[in-house]
Enzyme design. Structure first.
Site, mmCIF file in Angstrom:
data_model
loop_
_atom_site.group_PDB
_atom_site.id
_atom_site.type_symbol
_atom_site.label_atom_id
_atom_site.label_comp_id
_atom_site.label_asym_id
_atom_site.label_seq_id
_atom_site.Cartn_x
_atom_site.Cartn_y
_atom_site.Cartn_z
ATOM 1 N N LYS A 156 -5.028 4.194 7.837
ATOM 2 C CA LYS A 156 -4.917 4.545 6.420
ATOM 3 C C LYS A 156 -6.244 5.175 6.048
ATOM 4 C CE LYS A 156 -5.037 2.608 1.844
ATOM 5 N NZ LYS A 156 -4.948 1.434 0.972
ATOM 6 N N GLY A 186 -6.926 -1.044 -7.746
ATOM 7 C CA GLY A 186 -7.310 -2.287 -8.409
ATOM 8 C C GLY A 186 -7.118 -2.315 -9.912
ATOM 9 N N ALA A 236 -1.671 1.957 -4.258
ATOM 10 C CA ALA A 236 -2.756 1.654 -5.206
ATOM 11 C C ALA A 236 -2.335 1.790 -6.662
ATOM 12 C CB ALA A 236 -3.971 2.526 -4.968
ATOM 13 N N GLY A 237 -2.888 0.893 -7.463
ATOM 14 C CA GLY A 237 -2.742 0.976 -8.912
ATOM 15 C C GLY A 237 -1.582 0.196 -9.490
ATOM 16 N N ASN A 271 -1.977 -4.615 -3.079
ATOM 17 C CA ASN A 271 -2.794 -5.743 -2.657
ATOM 18 C C ASN A 271 -3.201 -6.598 -3.851
ATOM 19 O OD1 ASN A 271 -5.543 -6.049 -0.271
ATOM 20 N ND2 ASN A 271 -4.762 -7.551 -1.667
ATOM 21 N N THR A 272 -4.000 -6.005 -4.752
ATOM 22 C CA THR A 272 -4.578 -6.774 -5.853
ATOM 23 C C THR A 272 -3.513 -7.431 -6.729
ATOM 24 O OG1 THR A 272 -6.340 -5.129 -5.847
ATOM 25 C CG2 THR A 272 -6.334 -6.674 -7.671
#
Lengths: 64, 256
Positions: free
Chosen positions: B95, B156, B183-184, B205-206
């Protein structure tokens, strides 16, 4: 000789990357290496080190 | 979905960072059904052996790993990091992140394309973390990428899909390229929206790791992704501005 290991100035006796790794306690650790910003494969760790070389030693970590 | 000749069963990809404990991470993965886990490489001290412990944990998850080049700001840094990751994780997948801006963690489009080309020529299978820019997408495909990972919002932030128009345009321009919104994302509804728009998968993830109950949130995202995909495959109705009765008009009793 003095080299930089993961950003910290370090004194090593050995004159190859393999010898330095052994000396610094990496032994059979699951790590990958770079010298002076270039990748050094595990099979090429008999590579000679010179004073002032910048050595990076990394291992698997959490990531996103 | 199929990426680099590999069949990927789960359309939810999950990061391994920021969980309150290894046990929570494992439980979140179990309930997410994710088949792909992102991982990284970081400095290790002599005698530390944290890498080996983490690697054991990941292997027990039974997932395919996708190493990242997170935090890399230059082409050289990203390429060297990718090479170290390939050796550590024994995979050609990477990635690719080449960050161009410290506050937004926005990809550096120029460095990204250059690094993608170098890595592809070196035998890597590159998953580029990119924006919704269609010109950049075209260049990445020309550089040899067979999958694109456009951001929903900056890493994040949990803001969801901040440029719906741009993402829709990107999806429409390259209908046959596998795309993962990366992401986001902060909420399952945002993942559903991405899947309804025809994206092939989401990576987060977050949103899971920082939830009060990461395992429950992981399952929430799993269901959301499945719902969105089903809706996309079901060919949704066209929206319209004026009301249209759903109950038959003919046969209504005349009572006025």
């Amino acid at each position: 000789m003095k080299i930089t290991v993961n950003g910290t100035e370090t004194e090593v006796q050995g004159d190859t990357l393999a010898a330095a790794l052994d000396e610094l306690g990496y032994g059979e650790a699951k790590v990958a290496t770079a010298v002076n910003e270039a990748f050094v494969p595990a099979t090429a760790r008999d590579r000679a080190l010179s004073p002032g070389d910048r050595v990076e030693i990394v291992a698997p970590r959490q990531g996103g | 979905m199929r990426v680099y000749e590999t069949e990927i069963a789960s359309r939810l990809m999950l990061g391994t960072a920021q969980y309150p404990s290894p046990a929570t991470l494992a439980e979140a993965f179990r309930r997410s059904g994710a088949g792909i886990a992102t991982v990284s490489v970081r400095r290790e001290a002599g005698g530390e052996r944290a890498g080996a412990a983490f690697w054991d944990l990941v292997r027990e998850l039974g997932v395919t790993v996708l190493p990242n080049t997170a935090g890399c700001h230059s082409v050289r840094e990203a390429v060297t990091t990718a090479q170290m990751a390939r050796e550590l994780f024994d995979t050609a997948w990477i990635k690719l992140e080449v960050i161009g801006h410290a506050d937004t963690l926005q990809p550096d489009p120029f460095g990204l394309v250059e690094a993608a080309r170098i890595l592809t020529e070196d035998g890597f299978q590159v998953f580029p973390y990119t924006t919704e820019d269609v010109v950049l997408a075209e260049r990445l495909l020309q550089a040899g990428c067979e999958v694109l990972m456009p951001w929903g919002a900056p890493i994040g932030t949990g803001l969801g899909l901040t440029n719906i128009y741009g993402l829709r345009t990107l999806r429409a321009q390259f209908p046959d390229v596998p795309m993962v919104v990366d992401a986001g994302l902060g909420l399952p509804s945002q993942a559903t929206m991405a899947m309804e728009m025809g994206f092939d998968a989401v990576l987060l993830n977050t949103a899971v790791a920082k939830a009060g109950d990461p395992a429950a949130m992981a399952e929430g995202f799993a269901r959301a992704v499945e719902a969105g995909r089903l809706a996309f495959e079901a060919d949704p109705m066209e929206p319209r501005d004026m009301a249209a009765p759903s109950t038959p008009v003919i046969g209504k009793a005349f009572l006025s």
